[in-house]
Design an enzyme around this catalytic site. Structure first.
Site, PDB file in Angstrom:
ATOM      1  N   LYS A  90       0.370  -5.305   7.447  1.00 34.43           N
ATOM      2  CA  LYS A  90       0.158  -4.272   6.425  1.00 34.43           C
ATOM      3  C   LYS A  90       1.424  -3.937   5.638  1.00 34.43           C
ATOM      4  CE  LYS A  90      -4.245  -3.352   7.345  1.00 34.43           C
ATOM      5  NZ  LYS A  90      -5.326  -3.558   6.380  1.00 34.43           N
ATOM      6  N   GLU A 112      -5.228   5.329   2.603  1.00 31.21           N
ATOM      7  CA  GLU A 112      -6.216   5.510   3.667  1.00 31.21           C
ATOM      8  C   GLU A 112      -5.788   4.631   4.827  1.00 31.21           C
ATOM      9  OE1 GLU A 112      -6.518   3.106   1.475  1.00 31.21           O
ATOM     10  OE2 GLU A 112      -6.847   1.510   2.936  1.00 31.21           O
ATOM     11  N   SER A 378      -2.630 -10.874  13.344  1.00 33.86           N
ATOM     12  CA  SER A 378      -2.305  -9.891  12.303  1.00 33.86           C
ATOM     13  C   SER A 378      -1.496  -8.698  12.796  1.00 33.86           C
ATOM     14  CB  SER A 378      -3.589  -9.405  11.619  1.00 33.86           C
ATOM     15  OG  SER A 378      -4.500  -8.910  12.586  1.00 33.86           O
TER      16      SER A 378
END
Ligand SMILES: Cc1ncc(COP(=O)(O)O)c(C=O)c1O
Length: 397
Positions: A90, A112, A378
């Site tokens: 991210k 968010e 991830s």
């Protein structure tokens, strides 16, 4: 077909576009007009690439997983996004978007988050670059990803609970969009996945495309060829998957596999497998596949993993599904949990629950002995320890 980039209106085939309330036109148009020029400028790239290298810790390793390879009798490589600063992919997007927001003259950032990884990444980028940050998070996710809520608070970010609907990611996006409508001039909305109105899916995919760029370079160095036989990633909105697939989607000889959250099972009424259960609809500003009733009411999703607990999918992926360019697997909660424990036992790596869905594809599909299979890991599992420990303690795994 060019699967990589949308057309000028933000469409990937029939999916995408910008379906927004009038109040958001100025913000979205400002982004549409400026994003490519800014992010492709030398000044932006110098700052961004320097931070990716020296702050985030890129390039992340491409790790040949000997033990998984032995178990599944194929050649498994893990792209270690879990080793990034803040623990997931991210940060690649959050840093890029906060740098972009600064150049657009914004001083307030909203975001968010589901699993909290995007919230932590955005809070981190804002601490580093000196911007105010507010993160919306579903009430349920605040409970199940508590360590990340604590990190955001320590980083100086205000965490606001979304208390409507299923109190998860979809509801957090709704709250963030409401905030943006109310604060259009000062605020940039750092969307955390390849969802939302054009240009967000393209913008986020470009920031995450560093993943497949590095895979190519690393494979060339390690095995003498750039392309693997398969790339595999989990899909919530689809940002780590878009990044993993980006430089391979237009290369016919690379097969693409996406893992969605099956939850308690496709027919259970508690699932988040959007390609199997979804139909054409508009969610959060773009046309894509959406889990909805015949009347267009969004169906509340379910997944054990907060980051995959979303009733939509980015338009990039909806197009790959429709065109049969990617194969989609639905991985149930239990299957993901087993794969998380397997990786931990075999390789000493505790994965995020989201990433465990991608690993579980190894149990669903038979690969050939010589196939090069690259899986995007991830994120790391620190945030999921409570869920893992519960399963260890009840002895069912
Ligand atoms: C570790 C990890 N992987 C995957 C995801 C899913 O998001 P995306 O589909 O955008 O990669 C999340 C979302 O929070 C996450 O934290």
């Amino acid at each position: 077909m060019n699967y990589k980039n949308p057309d000028e209106n933000g469409y990937y085939g029939e999916f995408g576009g910008a379906f927004i309330p009038e109040m958001l036109y100025p913000n979205v148009e400002e982004l549409q007009k400026n994003y490519l020029e800014i992010i492709e400028s030398e000044d932006f790239q110098n700052e961004y690439q320097d931070l990716l290298k020296n702050y985030v810790g890129r390039a992340t390793p491409l790790y040949f997983s000997k033990n998984l390879s032995q178990k599944y009798n194929t050649q498994v490589y893990l792209k270690r996004e879990d080793l990034n600063h803040t623990g997931a992919h991210k940060i690649n997007n959050a840093l890029g978007q906060v740098l972009l927001a600064k150049r657009l003259g914004k001083n307030r950032i909203i975001a968010e988050t589901g699993a909290g990884q995007h919230g932590v990444a955005t809070a981190t980028a804002c601490a580093l670059l000196g911007l105010e940050c507010i993160v919306y998070m579903g009430e349920i996710d605040i409970q199940r990803q508590a360590p990340n809520v604590a990190r955001m608070k320590m980083l100086g970010t205000k965490v606001m609970a979304a208390t409507s609907g299923s109190k998860t990611l979809k509801d957090a996006v709704n709250e963030a969009l409401k905030d943006w409508i109310n604060n259009p001039v000062t605020t940039h909305y750092v969307i955390g996945s390849v969802v939302g109105p054009h240009p967000f899916p393209d913008l986020v995919a470009r920031f995450q495309s560093i993943i497949s760029k590095e895979i190519k370079e690393q494979l060339l160095e390690q095995i003498g060829r750039e392309n693997p036989d398969y790339v595999i990633a989990c899909v919530g909105g689809g940002s780590n998957a878009a990044g993993t697939f980006y430089h391979f989607v237009n290369e016919e000889n690379v097969k693409i596999i996406a893992a969605e959250a099956g939850g308690l099972g496709i027919d259970s009424g508690k699932s988040a497998a959007t390609t199997l259960l979804g139909t054409l609809g508009v969610l959060h500003g773009s046309k894509s596949l959406v889990m909805q009733t015949k009347a267009g009411q969004v169906i509340e999703p379910h997944s054990i993993s907060a980051g995959l607990d979303y009733p939509g999918i980015g338009p990039f992926h909806a197009n790959l599904f429709k065109e049969k360019r990617a194969e989609f697997f639905s991985i149930n909660d239990e299957e993901a949990l087993r794969s998380a424990f397997d990786l931990t036992k075999l390789e000493g790596i505790i994965p995020a629950l989201e990433s465990a869905h991608a690993l579980a594809v190894l149990d669903k599909k038979k690969f050939n002995e010589n196939d090069i299979v690259v899986i995007c890991l991830s994120g790391r599992g620190d945030k999921d320890m409570e869920t893992y420990l519960k399963r260890l303690d009840d002895g069912s795994l």
